[in-house]
Scaffold this active site. Structure first.
Site, PDB file in Angstrom:
ATOM      1  N   ARG A   1      65.744 -45.748   8.242  1.00 48.69           N
ATOM      2  CA  ARG A   1      66.386 -46.812   7.261  1.00 48.69           C
ATOM      3  C   ARG A   1      67.768 -46.195   7.115  1.00 48.69           C
ATOM      4  O   ARG A   1      68.218 -46.433   5.817  1.00 48.69           O
ATOM      5  CB  ARG A   1      65.638 -47.001   6.051  1.00 48.69           C
TER       6      ARG A   1
ATOM      7  N   ARG B   1      70.479 -49.907   1.337  1.00 46.87           N
ATOM      8  CA  ARG B   1      71.040 -49.969   0.033  1.00 46.87           C
ATOM      9  C   ARG B   1      71.751 -48.529  -0.563  1.00 46.87           C
ATOM     10  O   ARG B   1      72.637 -48.798  -1.466  1.00 46.87           O
ATOM     11  CB  ARG B   1      70.011 -50.519  -0.902  1.00 46.87           C
TER      12      ARG B   1
ATOM     13  N   ARG C   1      75.268 -57.463   1.155  1.00 48.14           N
ATOM     14  CA  ARG C   1      74.052 -57.936   0.396  1.00 48.14           C
ATOM     15  C   ARG C   1      74.399 -58.832  -0.789  1.00 48.14           C
ATOM     16  O   ARG C   1      73.616 -59.627  -1.037  1.00 48.14           O
ATOM     17  CB  ARG C   1      72.945 -56.966  -0.077  1.00 48.14           C
TER      18      ARG C   1
ATOM     19  N   ASP D   1      63.693 -55.891  10.738  1.00 44.56           N
ATOM     20  CA  ASP D   1      62.651 -55.464   9.892  1.00 44.56           C
ATOM     21  C   ASP D   1      61.438 -55.687  10.512  1.00 44.56           C
ATOM     22  O   ASP D   1      61.172 -56.413  11.276  1.00 44.56           O
ATOM     23  CB  ASP D   1      62.665 -56.305   8.561  1.00 44.56           C
TER      24      ASP D   1
ATOM     25  N   TYR E   1      50.133 -56.422   6.058  1.00 42.65           N
ATOM     26  CA  TYR E   1      50.915 -57.251   5.282  1.00 42.65           C
ATOM     27  C   TYR E   1      50.380 -58.610   5.433  1.00 42.65           C
ATOM     28  O   TYR E   1      50.512 -59.370   4.561  1.00 42.65           O
ATOM     29  CB  TYR E   1      52.366 -57.109   5.895  1.00 42.65           C
TER      30      TYR E   1
HETATM   31  O1  CP3 Z   1      66.112 -47.878   9.625  1.00 42.74           O
HETATM   32  C1  CP3 Z   1      67.015 -48.983   9.750  1.00 42.74           C
HETATM   33  O2  CP3 Z   1      68.080 -48.589   9.217  1.00 42.74           O
HETATM   34  C2  CP3 Z   1      66.836 -50.255  10.378  1.00 42.74           C
HETATM   35  C3  CP3 Z   1      66.365 -51.268   9.403  1.00 42.74           C
HETATM   36  C4  CP3 Z   1      64.915 -51.256   8.707  1.00 42.74           C
HETATM   37  C5  CP3 Z   1      64.591 -52.092   7.635  1.00 42.74           C
HETATM   38  N1  CP3 Z   1      63.350 -52.093   7.447  1.00 42.74           N
HETATM   39  C6  CP3 Z   1      65.750 -52.697   6.912  1.00 42.74           C
HETATM   40  C7  CP3 Z   1      65.287 -53.329   5.665  1.00 42.74           C
HETATM   41  C8  CP3 Z   1      63.697 -50.671   9.340  1.00 42.74           C
HETATM   42  C9  CP3 Z   1      63.158 -49.926  10.542  1.00 42.74           C
HETATM   43  C10 CP3 Z   1      62.825 -51.366   8.592  1.00 42.74           C
HETATM   44  C11 CP3 Z   1      61.506 -51.096   8.848  1.00 42.74           C
HETATM   45  C12 CP3 Z   1      60.161 -51.368   7.538  1.00 42.74           C
HETATM   46  N2  CP3 Z   1      60.164 -52.513   6.924  1.00 42.74           N
HETATM   47  C13 CP3 Z   1      59.051 -50.807   7.471  1.00 42.74           C
HETATM   48  C14 CP3 Z   1      58.536 -49.426   8.215  1.00 42.74           C
HETATM   49  C15 CP3 Z   1      59.523 -48.356   7.626  1.00 42.74           C
HETATM   50  C16 CP3 Z   1      58.922 -47.954   6.436  1.00 42.74           C
HETATM   51  O3  CP3 Z   1      59.714 -47.606   5.721  1.00 42.74           O
HETATM   52  O4  CP3 Z   1      57.903 -47.362   6.371  1.00 42.74           O
HETATM   53  C17 CP3 Z   1      58.424 -51.560   6.360  1.00 42.74           C
HETATM   54  C18 CP3 Z   1      56.982 -50.977   5.894  1.00 42.74           C
HETATM   55  C19 CP3 Z   1      59.087 -52.647   6.002  1.00 42.74           C
HETATM   56  C20 CP3 Z   1      58.805 -53.762   5.112  1.00 42.74           C
HETATM   57  C21 CP3 Z   1      59.875 -53.639   4.092  1.00 42.74           C
HETATM   58  N3  CP3 Z   1      60.906 -54.229   4.270  1.00 42.74           N
HETATM   59  C22 CP3 Z   1      59.653 -53.371   2.790  1.00 42.74           C
HETATM   60  C23 CP3 Z   1      58.599 -53.007   2.032  1.00 42.74           C
HETATM   61  C24 CP3 Z   1      61.007 -53.828   2.350  1.00 42.74           C
HETATM   62  C25 CP3 Z   1      61.483 -54.076   1.028  1.00 42.74           C
HETATM   63  C26 CP3 Z   1      61.535 -52.460   0.188  1.00 42.74           C
HETATM   64  C27 CP3 Z   1      62.326 -52.428  -1.106  1.00 42.74           C
HETATM   65  O5  CP3 Z   1      62.517 -51.539  -1.561  1.00 42.74           O
HETATM   66  O6  CP3 Z   1      62.852 -53.592  -1.473  1.00 42.74           O
HETATM   67  C28 CP3 Z   1      61.806 -54.373   3.234  1.00 42.74           C
HETATM   68  C29 CP3 Z   1      63.086 -54.829   2.988  1.00 42.74           C
HETATM   69  C30 CP3 Z   1      64.147 -54.232   3.842  1.00 42.74           C
HETATM   70  N4  CP3 Z   1      64.063 -53.729   5.024  1.00 42.74           N
HETATM   71  C31 CP3 Z   1      65.418 -53.562   3.456  1.00 42.74           C
HETATM   72  C32 CP3 Z   1      66.294 -52.818   4.486  1.00 42.74           C
HETATM   73  C33 CP3 Z   1      67.457 -52.158   4.232  1.00 42.74           C
HETATM   74  C34 CP3 Z   1      65.858 -53.595   1.829  1.00 42.74           C
HETATM   75  C35 CP3 Z   1      66.031 -54.807   1.393  1.00 42.74           C
HETATM   76  C36 CP3 Z   1      67.467 -55.157   0.625  1.00 42.74           C
HETATM   77  O7  CP3 Z   1      68.511 -54.989   1.373  1.00 42.74           O
HETATM   78  O8  CP3 Z   1      67.268 -55.570  -0.548  1.00 42.74           O
END
Ligand code: CP3
Length: 347
Positions: free
Chosen positions: A28, A32, A41, A77, A154
């Protein structure tokens, strides 16, 4: 003998070949905690960023410009692949991801669409091509997918979950439908990862983020064959696969059995202990607690040094956090950590 360049350093570490410095990237790493990301964003939703290849490429490159990382990870994602099966996804502020028509019955599994990976997820494949052009061989590029279990959780729960009661009940009470769903997800994930390698990703990571909620018995029975299938399909592309999970300390031998050139571990296990549990033919990635990055620099340095000391002199190590970097993480601490890993390991 092939030599180590910045763009193949991570690939060489995955293959346990010698490297000129320990490769480091952070799960990640785009997100943010970075002001550049928050600015984008304000204008676009997360799904808009992911589905516009130029924007996804731009976000992928933000941490590469800001820090001396050894790999980019494509901005995407794990959940959009569920959309091509016919599930409706949105990201709600404060709530995280929501699936509006979750799978709750065997009929729901029967009515899933056959996944058209190349067409349905073409935006990420195009973003990979754009990033590869922009990187011009400066650092490696990682593609990724959610693993079958984490995706199924999910799809069934309809969002984040604490105890995975709906998911596990489905698994226990509807085993046939469960196995059908997992088989379908494994094929989709394997093909998606291969397509990312074809588009230009040099390393592939499978995120089984929530698999640690399963007992070892249930992992073997309900999950392992499908992770293995997805990984085998992905490895057929020729790219090495990082198999990452959290909460897997009690079943690392099963994670390894499911496959992966590299096993990614979280901070709940000592990295030296994880190394000792794994076979010599696997590389390892990990495992600093992401919350350590909120502490003062001396703490960060001491904790990173302990991990590096434990892995000193061994090939096949990729420095990372044990899970994704958290919103609110001080940017200057990230920068300091990345530089520290390089300086310390290069002494
Ligand atoms: O690693 C990277 O920089 C690449 C981008 C990436 C994102 N999601 C962008 C994202 C990767 C590799 C993921 C994987 C992901 N997404 C996982 C597996 C990794 C982990 O952390 O366990 C999971 C479970 C998800 C599902 C997911 N996507 C969730 C639970 C959320 C919400 C989290 C929150 O705090 O709101 C997301 C959204 C998401 N995916 C964000 C990002 C940067 C944040 C959303 C935003 O910008 O508001």
């Amino acid at each position: 003998m092939s030599s180590c360049t910045p763009s193949n350093r991570i690939v060489r570490a995955c293959r346990r070949e010698s490297v000129d410095r320990t490769p480091v990237w952070l799960m990640r790493q785009a997100g943010r905690y970075m002001e550049e990301y928050r600015n984008l964003r304000m204008r676009y939703s997360i799904l808009e960023l992911i589905k516009a290849p130029e924007l996804a490429a731009e976000v992928t490159l933000q941490p590469i410009r800001a820090f001396d990382l050894d790999a980019a990870i494509i901005f995407a994602d794990i959940l959009p692949p569920l959309e091509i099966l016919g599930l409706e996804l949105s990201f709600q502020k404060g709530e995280g991801p929501v699936i509006h028509n979750p799978i709750r019955s065997p009929q729901d599994v029967d009515s899933l669409k056959a996944p058209a990976v190349e067409e349905g997820l073409g935006f990420t494949l195009e973003a990979i091509r754009l990033v590869q052009q922009a990187l011009a061989g400066r650092v490696g590029l990682i593609g990724f997918s959610g693993a079958p279990f984490t995706l199924a959780s999910y799809a069934i729960e309809g969002g984040a979950s604490r105890n995975y009661i709906l998911c596990k009940r489905f698994m226990y009470e509807q085993p046939q439908a469960w196995h059908k769903l997992m088989g379908l997800l494994a094929e989709m994930v394997g093909r998606y990862l291969c397509a990312q390698a074809t588009a230009g990703a040099q390393v592939l990571q499978l995120f089984d983020s929530w698999v640690g909620v399963l007992s070892p018995h249930d992992y073997r029975t309900y999950c392992l064959p499908y992770s293995r299938r997805a990984i085998e399909l992905a490895q057929a592309s020729g790219a090495p696969v990082i198999h990452f999970g959290t909460g897997t300390s009690g079943m690392l031998e099963l994670i390894e059995e499911a496959g992966g050139d590299v096993i990614g571990v979280d901070w709940r296990i000592d990295i030296a202990k994880a190394r000792a549990l794994l076979s010599e033919d696997r590389a390892i990635q990990g495992n600093l607690d992401p919350v350590v990055l909120f502490a003062e620099p001396s703490v960060i340095r001491a904790q990173a040094a302990a991990i590096l000391d434990a892995m000193a002199g061994r090939n096949g190590f990729i420095f990372n956090l044990g899970h994704g970097i958290l919103p609110g993480t001080p940017v200057e601490h990230v920068s300091m950590l990345v530089d520290f890993v390089h300086e310390y390991a290069g002494r």
